[in-house]
Design a protein around this motif. Sequence first.
Motif, PDB file in Angstrom:
ATOM      1  N   THR A 366       0.823  -1.222   0.000  1.00  0.00           N
ATOM      2  CA  THR A 366       0.000   0.000   0.000  1.00  0.00           C
ATOM      3  C   THR A 366       0.853   1.268   0.000  1.00  0.00           C
ATOM      4  OG1 THR A 366      -0.148  -0.114   2.420  1.00  0.00           O
ATOM      5  CG2 THR A 366      -1.940  -1.115   1.155  1.00  0.00           C
ATOM      6  N   ALA A 367       2.102   1.157   0.398  1.00  0.00           N
ATOM      7  CA  ALA A 367       2.962   2.346   0.437  1.00  0.00           C
ATOM      8  C   ALA A 367       3.453   2.743  -0.946  1.00  0.00           C
ATOM      9  CB  ALA A 367       4.149   2.100   1.359  1.00  0.00           C
ATOM     10  N   THR A 368       3.655   1.742  -1.839  1.00  0.00           N
ATOM     11  CA  THR A 368       4.237   2.028  -3.159  1.00  0.00           C
ATOM     12  C   THR A 368       3.312   1.700  -4.320  1.00  0.00           C
ATOM     13  OG1 THR A 368       5.221  -0.169  -3.309  1.00  0.00           O
ATOM     14  CG2 THR A 368       6.520   1.556  -2.216  1.00  0.00           C
ATOM     15  N   GLY A 369       2.291   0.854  -4.088  1.00  0.00           N
ATOM     16  CA  GLY A 369       1.407   0.440  -5.165  1.00  0.00           C
ATOM     17  C   GLY A 369       2.018  -0.618  -6.060  1.00  0.00           C
ATOM     18  N   THR A 370       3.142  -1.206  -5.644  1.00  0.00           N
ATOM     19  CA  THR A 370       3.801  -2.222  -6.465  1.00  0.00           C
ATOM     20  C   THR A 370       3.595  -3.615  -5.876  1.00  0.00           C
ATOM     21  OG1 THR A 370       5.863  -1.970  -5.225  1.00  0.00           O
ATOM     22  CG2 THR A 370       5.587  -0.600  -7.201  1.00  0.00           C
ATOM     23  N   VAL A 371       3.828  -4.619  -6.737  1.00  0.00           N
ATOM     24  CA  VAL A 371       3.755  -6.019  -6.304  1.00  0.00           C
ATOM     25  C   VAL A 371       5.074  -6.380  -5.636  1.00  0.00           C
ATOM     26  CG1 VAL A 371       3.478  -8.410  -7.033  1.00  0.00           C
ATOM     27  CG2 VAL A 371       2.158  -6.608  -8.160  1.00  0.00           C
ATOM     28  N   ARG A 419      13.753 -19.945 -10.921  1.00  0.00           N
ATOM     29  CA  ARG A 419      14.866 -19.967 -11.866  1.00  0.00           C
ATOM     30  C   ARG A 419      14.448 -19.360 -13.201  1.00  0.00           C
ATOM     31  NH1 ARG A 419      17.877 -25.870 -11.035  1.00  0.00           N
ATOM     32  NH2 ARG A 419      18.500 -25.519  -8.842  1.00  0.00           N
ATOM     33  N   TYR A 420      13.220 -19.627 -13.598  1.00  0.00           N
ATOM     34  CA  TYR A 420      12.705 -19.057 -14.855  1.00  0.00           C
ATOM     35  C   TYR A 420      12.642 -17.531 -14.758  1.00  0.00           C
ATOM     36  CZ  TYR A 420       8.999 -17.382 -17.973  1.00  0.00           C
ATOM     37  OH  TYR A 420       8.254 -16.650 -18.878  1.00  0.00           O
ATOM     38  N   TRP A 421      12.105 -17.015 -13.642  1.00  0.00           N
ATOM     39  CA  TRP A 421      11.993 -15.563 -13.484  1.00  0.00           C
ATOM     40  C   TRP A 421      13.376 -14.919 -13.380  1.00  0.00           C
ATOM     41  CZ3 TRP A 421       8.136 -17.097  -9.227  1.00  0.00           C
ATOM     42  CH2 TRP A 421       6.876 -17.364  -9.786  1.00  0.00           C
ATOM     43  N   PHE A 576      -7.396  -7.038  -7.665  1.00  0.00           N
ATOM     44  CA  PHE A 576      -6.151  -6.755  -8.388  1.00  0.00           C
ATOM     45  C   PHE A 576      -5.885  -7.801  -9.471  1.00  0.00           C
ATOM     46  CE2 PHE A 576      -5.619  -5.141  -4.041  1.00  0.00           C
ATOM     47  CZ  PHE A 576      -5.421  -3.794  -4.308  1.00  0.00           C
ATOM     48  N   ALA A 577      -5.999  -9.058  -9.121  1.00  0.00           N
ATOM     49  CA  ALA A 577      -5.716 -10.113 -10.103  1.00  0.00           C
ATOM     50  C   ALA A 577      -6.139 -11.458  -9.549  1.00  0.00           C
ATOM     51  CB  ALA A 577      -4.224 -10.142 -10.441  1.00  0.00           C
ATOM     52  N   ARG A 578      -6.566 -12.307 -10.447  1.00  0.00           N
ATOM     53  CA  ARG A 578      -6.787 -13.691 -10.079  1.00  0.00           C
ATOM     54  C   ARG A 578      -5.429 -14.402 -10.079  1.00  0.00           C
ATOM     55  NH1 ARG A 578     -11.936 -15.690 -10.124  1.00  0.00           N
ATOM     56  NH2 ARG A 578     -13.562 -14.195 -10.687  1.00  0.00           N
ATOM     57  N   PRO A 579      -5.336 -15.602  -9.500  1.00  0.00           N
ATOM     58  CA  PRO A 579      -4.066 -16.330  -9.533  1.00  0.00           C
ATOM     59  C   PRO A 579      -3.532 -16.464 -10.961  1.00  0.00           C
ATOM     60  CG  PRO A 579      -5.566 -17.374  -7.999  1.00  0.00           C
ATOM     61  CD  PRO A 579      -6.361 -16.316  -8.705  1.00  0.00           C
ATOM     62  N   LEU A 580      -2.265 -16.178 -11.148  1.00  0.00           N
ATOM     63  CA  LEU A 580      -1.654 -16.073 -12.481  1.00  0.00           C
ATOM     64  C   LEU A 580      -0.826 -17.301 -12.827  1.00  0.00           C
ATOM     65  CD1 LEU A 580      -0.193 -12.488 -11.921  1.00  0.00           C
ATOM     66  CD2 LEU A 580      -2.344 -13.021 -13.114  1.00  0.00           C
ATOM     67  N   TYR A 581      -0.741 -17.563 -14.136  1.00  0.00           N
ATOM     68  CA  TYR A 581       0.228 -18.545 -14.603  1.00  0.00           C
ATOM     69  C   TYR A 581       1.635 -17.986 -14.388  1.00  0.00           C
ATOM     70  CZ  TYR A 581      -3.436 -21.273 -16.899  1.00  0.00           C
ATOM     71  OH  TYR A 581      -4.547 -22.040 -17.142  1.00  0.00           O
ATOM     72  N   PRO A 582       2.628 -18.824 -14.204  1.00  0.00           N
ATOM     73  CA  PRO A 582       4.002 -18.321 -14.008  1.00  0.00           C
ATOM     74  C   PRO A 582       4.454 -17.382 -15.133  1.00  0.00           C
ATOM     75  CG  PRO A 582       3.897 -20.669 -13.534  1.00  0.00           C
ATOM     76  CD  PRO A 582       2.571 -20.300 -14.100  1.00  0.00           C
ATOM     77  N   ASP A 587       4.767  -9.570 -16.303  1.00  0.00           N
ATOM     78  CA  ASP A 587       3.998  -8.380 -16.678  1.00  0.00           C
ATOM     79  C   ASP A 587       3.316  -7.753 -15.465  1.00  0.00           C
ATOM     80  OD1 ASP A 587       4.727  -8.658 -19.312  1.00  0.00           O
ATOM     81  OD2 ASP A 587       2.902  -9.745 -19.897  1.00  0.00           O
ATOM     82  N   THR A 588       2.784  -8.595 -14.580  1.00  0.00           N
ATOM     83  CA  THR A 588       2.095  -8.072 -13.388  1.00  0.00           C
ATOM     84  C   THR A 588       3.073  -7.347 -12.478  1.00  0.00           C
ATOM     85  OG1 THR A 588       0.517  -9.910 -13.521  1.00  0.00           O
ATOM     86  CG2 THR A 588       0.617  -8.700 -11.446  1.00  0.00           C
ATOM     87  N   LEU A 589       4.325  -7.839 -12.420  1.00  0.00           N
ATOM     88  CA  LEU A 589       5.324  -7.173 -11.575  1.00  0.00           C
ATOM     89  C   LEU A 589       5.610  -5.747 -12.048  1.00  0.00           C
ATOM     90  CD1 LEU A 589       7.896 -10.072 -11.030  1.00  0.00           C
ATOM     91  CD2 LEU A 589       6.449  -9.040  -9.283  1.00  0.00           C
ATOM     92  N   GLN A 590       5.366  -5.485 -13.337  1.00  0.00           N
ATOM     93  CA  GLN A 590       5.646  -4.149 -13.866  1.00  0.00           C
ATOM     94  C   GLN A 590       4.493  -3.167 -13.625  1.00  0.00           C
ATOM     95  OE1 GLN A 590       8.763  -3.805 -14.989  1.00  0.00           O
ATOM     96  NE2 GLN A 590       8.959  -6.007 -14.564  1.00  0.00           N
ATOM     97  N   GLN A 591       3.357  -3.667 -13.183  1.00  0.00           N
ATOM     98  CA  GLN A 591       2.194  -2.799 -13.000  1.00  0.00           C
ATOM     99  C   GLN A 591       2.333  -1.923 -11.763  1.00  0.00           C
ATOM    100  OE1 GLN A 591      -0.965  -6.164 -14.154  1.00  0.00           O
ATOM    101  NE2 GLN A 591      -1.912  -4.167 -13.867  1.00  0.00           N
TER     102      GLN A 591
END
Length: 603
Positions: A366-371, A419-421, A576-582, A587-591
Motif C-alpha cells: 500500500t505504500a508504493t502500489g507495487t507487487v 529460476r525461470y523468473w 487486483f488479479a486472479r491467480p496467475l500462470y508463471p 507483466d504483473t510485476l511491472q504494473q
Amino acid sequence: MISEDRAHYRAKILVCDDDFNVRLLTRQCLEAEDMVVVEAADGTEAIDVFARERPDLVFLDVEMPGMTGLEVCQRIRQMPQGESIPIMIVTGSDDRESIDQGFQAGATQYKTKPVNWSLLGRDVQYMLRASDAFNALKRQEDRLRYLAYYDPLTSLPNRRSFNEQLNRILKRCRRHDTGAALLFIDLDHFKRINDSIGHSRGDRLLVEIAKRLTVELREDDAINYYTENSANDEHEYTSNTEIARLGGDEFTVVLSDVKDSAHIEKVAKRILNTLSEPIALQSHNPVVTPSIGIAVFPQDGQDPDALIRNADTAMYVAKAAGRACFRFYDEEMNARAVEQLKMEEELRYAMSSNQLELRYQPQIDTATGTVVSMEALVRWKHPDRGMISPLEFIPVAERTGQIIELGDWVLGEINRHCRYWDSLGLTPFRVCVNISPIQFNQDDLPKRMRAFLESAHIPANRLEVELTESAIMNDAPANIKKLSELKELGLEVAVDDFGTGYSSLSYLKRFPIDTLKIDQSFVADLDTTDGAAIVDAIIALSNTLNLRVIAEGIEQKDQLDYLVAKGCHLLQGYYFARPLYPEDVPDTLQQDFSADLTPKPQD
C-alpha cells in the motif's frame, strides 16, 4: 502338592449328620489334620450354616430326617458360592443307582458306611487339593475369557465382544421385527492429549470416558455386558444398551428395540453433554468432545458390517461438520464417501501425470502500489471434470497423508519458476507458500526445508511460509521452538486466517512471526460493525507487535479504501488479479496499482 496358600490356611469343613457321635468322630479326625469344623444336625441347619460360614468343603450324610443329604447337595449347588465347592456325601447304600443319584445331585466324592476314620483326614486333604487345582484352572480360564471379550483398560466389552453381541442383537430384532441403532463415537483431537500430557493420563481419560458412558446410560437404559454364558442362549438377552470400546479412542453404543429416531437423538445428546464436561487429570482439566455417527437398523444396514460401515461414515461427517456433534447416516453420505475414495485415487495419479498446476496471486504494497510478493496456490486441472477447487482436494490430501508429497511438489515447482523468473532478469520478490498443519506437525520439517534451500540455491528470505493460526496454537510451546528453527534458516513466517483461531495474546507475543494475514471472511464483513471492528483490532495488534499485516479476499473498491485508510500494509484479492500462470507474473510485476489505492471521490 498342597499350594503355598493352602499350607498357611486352616480349611473350614461343614459336617452335616443327624447322628451326634458321627459328627464328634468326624470333628476329631479333621481337627487332628489342623482343620476348622462347623456342624449342622439336619438339612435346614446345613443350608443356614453354609450360607453364613462359607466352608471350603461339605461332609454330608445322605440319610437324614426331613431334608435328605441329596436335597441339601442340590440346594447348595444352586447357591452362588456353592457352584464349585467340593461335597463329600456319606451313604449306607453302595449300589450303583444310589451312587449315581449322589453324583447327579452334585456330589464331588462319596463314601460308604462304615467310614474308615483313619483315612478320612487324608481323603479330605486330597479333595481340598483337587479343589485348589480346579479353582486355579477356573480362574485362569476366567481371566483368558475376560481378556478375549473385555478391554483390560476400561473393562468395557472389546471389539470381539461387540461384533458378536451386535450380531445377536440384529438377529433378535429380525425375529421380533424391531429396530436398533449403532452409535459410533470418536473422541475429537484425542491425540493432542497423549502428545501434550502423556499416554498415562490419556489412558486415565479413556477410563473416565468409559465410566461416564456407563453411568449416563445406566440411568434409564439396561446395560448388559457380553459373557460366554449368554452366547449360547439368545432368550437370556434382555438388554436395551450395549457399550464397547473398539480400541484407541473409539467407542460404540448399541440401542435395541428402538421405536423412533427421537429416542436415539435423546441418547446421543446425553452422550454429547456428559462426555464434553472437563475431566480432572491432576493439574489438567481437558475437554475432549465426541463426534458421533449413527446408523439405524434395518434402513441403514441389514447386517453388522453394513451398519458399522455406515455409522463410521456418519461419524466422519460429524467431524467434518465441526466436531462435537452427531449425525444420522443417509444415502448421500455413502455417495460422498465413494466420491472421496475416487478423488483420493485420482489425486495420487494427478501428482504423477502433470495435472496439477501452480498459480501465483500478487500482493500489493500500500505504500508504493507495487507487487512485492506472490502467494503460490495449487490448482488441479482434471482431464474430465475441469478445474477442481482446492477446497475439495486439499482436505482429501490432508486426510490421506498425500499433503506431504503435495508439499514437496509445490516447493519443487517454486524452485523451477524462480529460476525461470531469474533468467528474465526480474528483481527477486517474496514467494509465500502454504504449509498444512500435517506438514507442520512433522518433526523433520525444519530439516526438510533446510535440504530444499540447499538444493534449490534459493535465498531463504525469498520464501515466506504460511501457517494457520489453529496449527501453531496447538501445543504452542513446542511450536514456538519449531518456528524458531524455521526462522533460523532465514525463512519468513506468516500466520494465515488470523482471527479465526482465538490465539492467546501472551503466546502470540512469543511466536517468531513476521506477518499476520487477515482472514477473507472478515474482509467480506467489512460493511458490518463486527467485521470492521475485528479488522481494526488485527491491524492495531500488528502495529503494536511490529508485524506486517496483509488482507486477502479483496474484491470491492470499498473494502480496498477501508483497508488502506486503516494502514493495512499488503493487499491481495481478485480486485487486483486472479491467480496467475508463471508466464504472466513478469507483466504483473511491472504494473503500478497506485491509482487503485487512491480513495474514490465522495458523492
